[in-house]
Design an enzyme around this catalytic site. Structure first.
Site, PDB file in Angstrom:
ATOM      1  N   HIS A 101       0.531  -1.469  -0.022  1.00 22.88           N
ATOM      2  CA  HIS A 101       0.299   0.095  -0.214  1.00 22.88           C
ATOM      3  C   HIS A 101       1.090   1.387  -0.003  1.00 22.88           C
ATOM      4  O   HIS A 101       2.237   1.436   0.194  1.00 22.88           O
ATOM      5  CB  HIS A 101      -1.103   0.178   1.084  1.00 22.88           C
ATOM      6  CG  HIS A 101      -1.726  -0.768   0.805  1.00 22.88           C
ATOM      7  ND1 HIS A 101      -2.985  -0.743   1.879  1.00 22.88           N
ATOM      8  CD2 HIS A 101      -1.801  -2.118   0.145  1.00 22.88           C
ATOM      9  CE1 HIS A 101      -4.011  -2.175   1.698  1.00 22.88           C
ATOM     10  NE2 HIS A 101      -3.716  -2.358   0.477  1.00 22.88           N
ATOM     11  N   GLU A 103       1.160   3.859   1.975  1.00 25.72           N
ATOM     12  CA  GLU A 103       1.374   3.300   3.033  1.00 25.72           C
ATOM     13  C   GLU A 103       3.515   3.232   3.473  1.00 25.72           C
ATOM     14  O   GLU A 103       3.986   3.768   3.927  1.00 25.72           O
ATOM     15  CB  GLU A 103       1.314   3.845   4.619  1.00 25.72           C
ATOM     16  CG  GLU A 103      -0.416   4.758   4.156  1.00 25.72           C
ATOM     17  CD  GLU A 103      -1.531   4.200   4.116  1.00 25.72           C
ATOM     18  OE1 GLU A 103      -3.285   4.036   4.106  1.00 25.72           O
ATOM     19  OE2 GLU A 103      -1.444   2.658   3.377  1.00 25.72           O
ATOM     20  N   CYS A 126      -5.300   1.061   6.124  1.00 18.58           N
ATOM     21  CA  CYS A 126      -6.258   0.287   6.873  1.00 18.58           C
ATOM     22  C   CYS A 126      -5.738  -0.526   8.156  1.00 18.58           C
ATOM     23  O   CYS A 126      -4.392  -0.657   8.599  1.00 18.58           O
ATOM     24  CB  CYS A 126      -5.698  -1.373   5.740  1.00 18.58           C
ATOM     25  SG  CYS A 126      -4.465  -1.489   5.476  1.00 18.58           S
ATOM     26  N   CYS A 135      -1.773  -1.815   7.391  1.00 19.71           N
ATOM     27  CA  CYS A 135      -0.971  -0.610   7.357  1.00 19.71           C
ATOM     28  C   CYS A 135      -0.912   0.224   8.995  1.00 19.71           C
ATOM     29  O   CYS A 135       0.710   1.056   8.647  1.00 19.71           O
ATOM     30  CB  CYS A 135      -1.348   0.765   6.424  1.00 19.71           C
ATOM     31  SG  CYS A 135      -1.298   0.009   4.270  1.00 19.71           S
ATOM     32  N   SER A 219     -12.476 -24.243 -30.206  1.00 17.64           N
ATOM     33  CA  SER A 219     -13.106 -23.163 -30.152  1.00 17.64           C
ATOM     34  C   SER A 219     -13.089 -21.679 -30.650  1.00 17.64           C
ATOM     35  O   SER A 219     -14.331 -20.998 -30.690  1.00 17.64           O
ATOM     36  CB  SER A 219     -13.405 -23.132 -28.872  1.00 17.64           C
ATOM     37  OG  SER A 219     -12.398 -22.559 -27.866  1.00 17.64           O
ATOM     38  N   LEU A 255      -8.297 -11.927 -21.518  1.00 17.68           N
ATOM     39  CA  LEU A 255      -9.355 -11.888 -20.431  1.00 17.68           C
ATOM     40  C   LEU A 255      -8.954 -10.261 -20.124  1.00 17.68           C
ATOM     41  O   LEU A 255      -9.874  -9.415 -19.226  1.00 17.68           O
ATOM     42  CB  LEU A 255      -9.206 -12.441 -19.477  1.00 17.68           C
ATOM     43  CG  LEU A 255      -9.076 -13.491 -19.273  1.00 17.68           C
ATOM     44  CD1 LEU A 255      -8.426 -14.330 -17.546  1.00 17.68           C
ATOM     45  CD2 LEU A 255     -10.367 -15.094 -20.391  1.00 17.68           C
ATOM     46  N   GLU A 341     -15.185 -17.366 -17.511  1.00 16.43           N
ATOM     47  CA  GLU A 341     -15.590 -17.326 -18.727  1.00 16.43           C
ATOM     48  C   GLU A 341     -14.225 -18.581 -18.601  1.00 16.43           C
ATOM     49  O   GLU A 341     -14.367 -18.578 -20.072  1.00 16.43           O
ATOM     50  CB  GLU A 341     -14.652 -16.352 -19.726  1.00 16.43           C
ATOM     51  CG  GLU A 341     -15.424 -15.129 -19.572  1.00 16.43           C
ATOM     52  CD  GLU A 341     -14.552 -13.976 -20.452  1.00 16.43           C
ATOM     53  OE1 GLU A 341     -14.675 -14.522 -21.672  1.00 16.43           O
ATOM     54  OE2 GLU A 341     -14.717 -12.810 -20.101  1.00 16.43           O
ATOM     55  N   SER A 349     -18.547 -26.465 -11.645  1.00 17.91           N
ATOM     56  CA  SER A 349     -17.890 -26.456  -9.857  1.00 17.91           C
ATOM     57  C   SER A 349     -18.454 -25.416  -9.766  1.00 17.91           C
ATOM     58  O   SER A 349     -18.966 -25.011  -8.598  1.00 17.91           O
ATOM     59  CB  SER A 349     -16.838 -25.362  -9.712  1.00 17.91           C
ATOM     60  OG  SER A 349     -15.848 -27.477 -11.084  1.00 17.91           O
TER      61      SER A 349
END
Length: 418
Positions: A101, A103, A126, A135, A219, A255, A341, A349
């Site tokens: 992060h 910080e 956080c 943090c 495909s 993707l 996808e 699943s």
């Protein structure tokens, strides 16, 4: 030089807007509040010069935050500046999804000079373990004396808890400096936290006889160019896209949004870490997470980290990583809208896990045939039609030469349960 002199008294950690005209919209140290008619003197005297300095350094922190644009989504862009005796001793921003992060990066640059300093950060630090440690721990350990935060984090795990922890450690806390600008920088993040519920969408393209690939696994392409462009635009509207290891190996998908807008986080479910690093999902064009369950792959994990890829180990159950665990972990990462996808096994699943909310099916006017050709939903399947998964609110429309079916998914029926 004017100071805040009247109308303030202790209030056990509650911060409210200062009513003084020259400090309008600024939060004072958070154990003071305004009481109408009170004649008490504020225990903290913040001069206009102090406010001006705070605004100057917060503007620098906001400029640093913007460097994370397109690299940290769906996480917020955060910048941090550390000042000691009027000198900027550390700067940092959240550089990539899954990385340290802002910080932490600023504290690393500041080193020993962080002791007794003021830390300016565009979003509340956080205070929980996520992809990285809290943090607040690093700030406390570094000996920072004062923290100035532009806005509180709307994450339900935060909402002021980070600032409260710092105060309990006797660190002075101020908030509200350039708050509106900080919210604008992360407008998408604040909107998502306020309005977005969880959404898990399955997407696949199939021939009119229900095949997503031929018997050889080919495909490309079942759906039309128009349908694929629709999917590229759809990816700009989700937080992440998920595929399984087999799809990553066989199809080598990128993707991404293909220039249609921001890229989603790319997620690969790869229990054995068998997908090689030369696949397109690891090319660095978009943030990437790999969910795995391997225990003896130190070399591969090191290679993934060097490419700024977040590898997350989850336990297997019945030789599979459960989608309930994946979705729960993604929600921890502020990823709520997910597009699946994957191939037939991955889709089976996720349906069996009962986490799917929507389904998008592109139906192409082609016949592939073949009893060994791949179907959209593999797995064991149900034994009786009465236990089939029901789709609700179905809608069909034409896209190019294809048809797009959109439906909500009913909760699955469990065989053997009354």
């Amino acid at each position: 030089m004017p100071t805040v002199q009247s109308g303030w008294k202790k209030n056990d950690g509650i911060a409210v807007l200062c009513p003084e005209e020259h400090l309008r919209g600024i939060f004072l140290p958070s154990h003071a509040r305004f009481v109408n008619g009170a004649e008490e003197t504020c225990p903290f005297r913040m001069t206009s010069t102090q406010i001006s300095q705070d605004m100057r350094y917060m503007k620098l922190a906001l400029a640093l935050a913007k460097k994370g644009k397109g690299k940290v989504s769906p996480n917020p862009m955060v910048g941090c500046v550390i000042v000691n005796n009027g000198e900027v001793v550390g700067k940092g921003h959240h550089e990539f999804f899954g990385g340290p992060h802002a910080e932490v990066n600023a504290l690393r640059e500041a080193g020993d000079k962080a002791g007794g300093s003021t830390l300016y950060v565009t979003l509340e630090p956080c205070n929980h373990f996520g992809k990285t440690p809290p943090c607040t721990d690093a700030i406390i350990k570094a000996g920072v004396s004062r923290v100035v935060a532009a806005v509180r984090d709307p994450n339900p795990k935060m909402k002021g808890r980070g600032l409260e922890r710092l105060k309990r450690k006797s660190i002075e806390v101020s908030e509200g400096i350039l708050a509106e600008e900080a919210r604008r920088v992360n407008s998408s993040y604040f909107k998502m936290r306020r309005y977005r519920g969880r959404k898990v969408i399955i997407k696949f393209a199939m021939s009119i006889d229900g095949k997503i690939a031929t018997r050889t696994g080919d495909s490309k392409w079942i759906s039309s160019n128009t349908s694929r462009e629709y999917v590229h635009r759809l990816r700009t509207d989700v937080d992440a896209v998920i595929v399984g290891a087999n799809t990553a190996l066989r199809d080598d998908p990128g993707l991404t949004s293909h220039g249609m807008g921001r890229n989603p986080v790319r997620i690969v479910i790869d229990p054995r870490l068998k997908v090689p690093l030369n696949r397109r999902v690891f090319d660095g064009t978009a943030p990437t997470i790999v969910f795995h369950s391997s225990t003896n792959t130190k070399g591969k994990l090191t290679a993934l980290r060097k490419r700024r890829i977040l590898a997350v180990r989850l336990h297997q159950r019945n030789d599979k990583i459960k989608f309930q665990d994946i979705i729960a972990r993604l929600n921890d990462y502020s990823i709520f809208k997910v597009l699946i996808e994957g191939g037939g096994e991955t889709i089976a699943s996720v349906l069996e896990a009962g986490v799917v909310t929507d389904i998008l099916v592109f139906i192409s006017p082609k016949i592939i045939g073949g009893k060994s050709a791949i179907t959209p939903v593999e797995g064991l399947g149900v034994a009786e039609v009465k236990n089939a998964l029901q789709l609700l609110d179905t809608n069909v429309r034409k896209i190019g030469t294809d048809f797009l079916l959109h439906a909500r998914v009913a909760r699955p029926k469990q065989e053997g349960r009354g």
